[in-house]
Scaffold this motif. Structure first.
Motif, short mmCIF file in Angstrom:
data_model
loop_
_atom_site.label_atom_id
_atom_site.label_comp_id
_atom_site.label_asym_id
_atom_site.label_seq_id
_atom_site.Cartn_x
_atom_site.Cartn_y
_atom_site.Cartn_z
N LEU A 46 0.84 -1.20 0.00
CA LEU A 46 0.00 0.00 0.00
C LEU A 46 0.88 1.26 0.00
O LEU A 46 0.56 2.25 -0.66
N ALA A 47 2.00 1.21 0.76
CA ALA A 47 2.91 2.36 0.80
C ALA A 47 3.57 2.58 -0.55
O ALA A 47 3.92 3.71 -0.90
N GLU A 48 3.75 1.51 -1.34
CA GLU A 48 4.35 1.61 -2.67
C GLU A 48 3.32 2.07 -3.70
O GLU A 48 3.66 2.25 -4.87
N GLY A 49 2.07 2.19 -3.28
CA GLY A 49 1.05 2.69 -4.19
C GLY A 49 0.18 1.61 -4.79
O GLY A 49 -0.69 1.89 -5.62
N GLU A 50 0.32 0.39 -4.44
CA GLU A 50 -0.52 -0.70 -4.94
C GLU A 50 -1.80 -0.74 -4.11
O GLU A 50 -1.93 -1.52 -3.19
N LEU A 51 -2.73 0.09 -4.45
CA LEU A 51 -3.94 0.21 -3.66
C LEU A 51 -4.91 -0.95 -3.86
O LEU A 51 -5.84 -1.13 -3.08
N SER A 52 -4.70 -1.76 -4.86
CA SER A 52 -5.59 -2.91 -5.11
C SER A 52 -5.15 -4.17 -4.34
O SER A 52 -5.85 -5.17 -4.37
N TYR A 53 -4.00 -4.12 -3.65
CA TYR A 53 -3.48 -5.29 -2.92
C TYR A 53 -4.35 -5.57 -1.69
O TYR A 53 -4.75 -4.67 -0.98
N ARG A 54 -4.67 -6.82 -1.51
CA ARG A 54 -5.48 -7.24 -0.38
C ARG A 54 -4.69 -8.27 0.48
O ARG A 54 -4.12 -9.20 -0.07
N ALA A 55 -4.72 -8.10 1.76
CA ALA A 55 -4.12 -9.07 2.67
C ALA A 55 -5.14 -10.14 2.94
O ALA A 55 -6.23 -9.88 3.39
#
Length: 195
Positions: A182-191
């Motif tokens: 998320l900090a790298e800008g990958e807002l679509s990543y889900r845990a």
């Protein structure tokens, strides 16, 4: 911490068991020794002038009838050995009277009971050896079994600690990875964490 408590508690229990067994054996040895001493004193008081060979004969007779519970007996007149039976490797040292523990090179342990018997002629030293090797063997076996159980407890504790820590930290690792993404800008990543 639990393993350490187990270790201390187990050692204390084995030590207590060993001490109790030694006390019981000591009481049995002292009772048998007193019986022999009283018998010798009785012969000494009945006979008008008992000599060393009379007392040695009584000891030999009692030993042959199985009336002694000792592995070795010594009767000394001064430094001269008047009667001996049993394990000849055991010490006939007369410096200390009373009861002590004596070990041998072959790993056996004995209570050594020693006292001076007054006779009308010369004082005699009576020494008896009571085998307590079984008590020491029992303690050794208990320590060996305890060491195996303690090692197994440590191994199981370590394995359980690893599994539980892995189970607890896996979701945290996933959250850490998600936070980095998320900090790298990958807002679509889900845990993918299930609770």
């Amino acid at each position: 911490l639990l393993s350490l408590s187990f270790g201390i508690g187990g050692s204390l229990m084995i030590g207590s068991s060993f001490s109790s067994a030694l006390s019981q054996e000591k009481a049995a040895a002292e009772d048998s020794y007193r019986f022999l001493i009283r018998t010798i004193e009785m012969v000494n008081s009945i006979s008008t002038l008992p000599n060393t060979s009379d007392i040695a004969g009584i000891l030999k007779e009692m030993d042959s009838m199985g009336m002694t519970n000792f592995d070795a007996l010594r009767l000394l007149s001064g430094d001269e050995l008047a009667y001996t039976t049993g394990n000849t490797k055991l010490s006939s040292d007369t410096k200390n009277t009373g009861i002590s523990i004596e070990g041998t090179a072959d790993g056996k342990h004995y209570y050594k009971l020693s006292s001076v018997i007054g006779t009308e002629s010369t004082p005699l030293t009576f020494i008896a050896f009571y085998d307590i090797s079984d008590v020491f063997a029992m303690r050794s076996a208990q320590y060996k079994a305890y060491a195996l159980i303690f090692a197994a407890t440590i191994a199981v504790g370590a394995a359980l600690s690893y599994v539980i820590s892995k189970w607890l930290t896996t979701p945290l690792d996933k959250l850490t990875t998600a936070t980095k993404k998320l900090a790298e800008g990958e807002l679509s990543y889900r845990a993918d964490i299930k609770t």
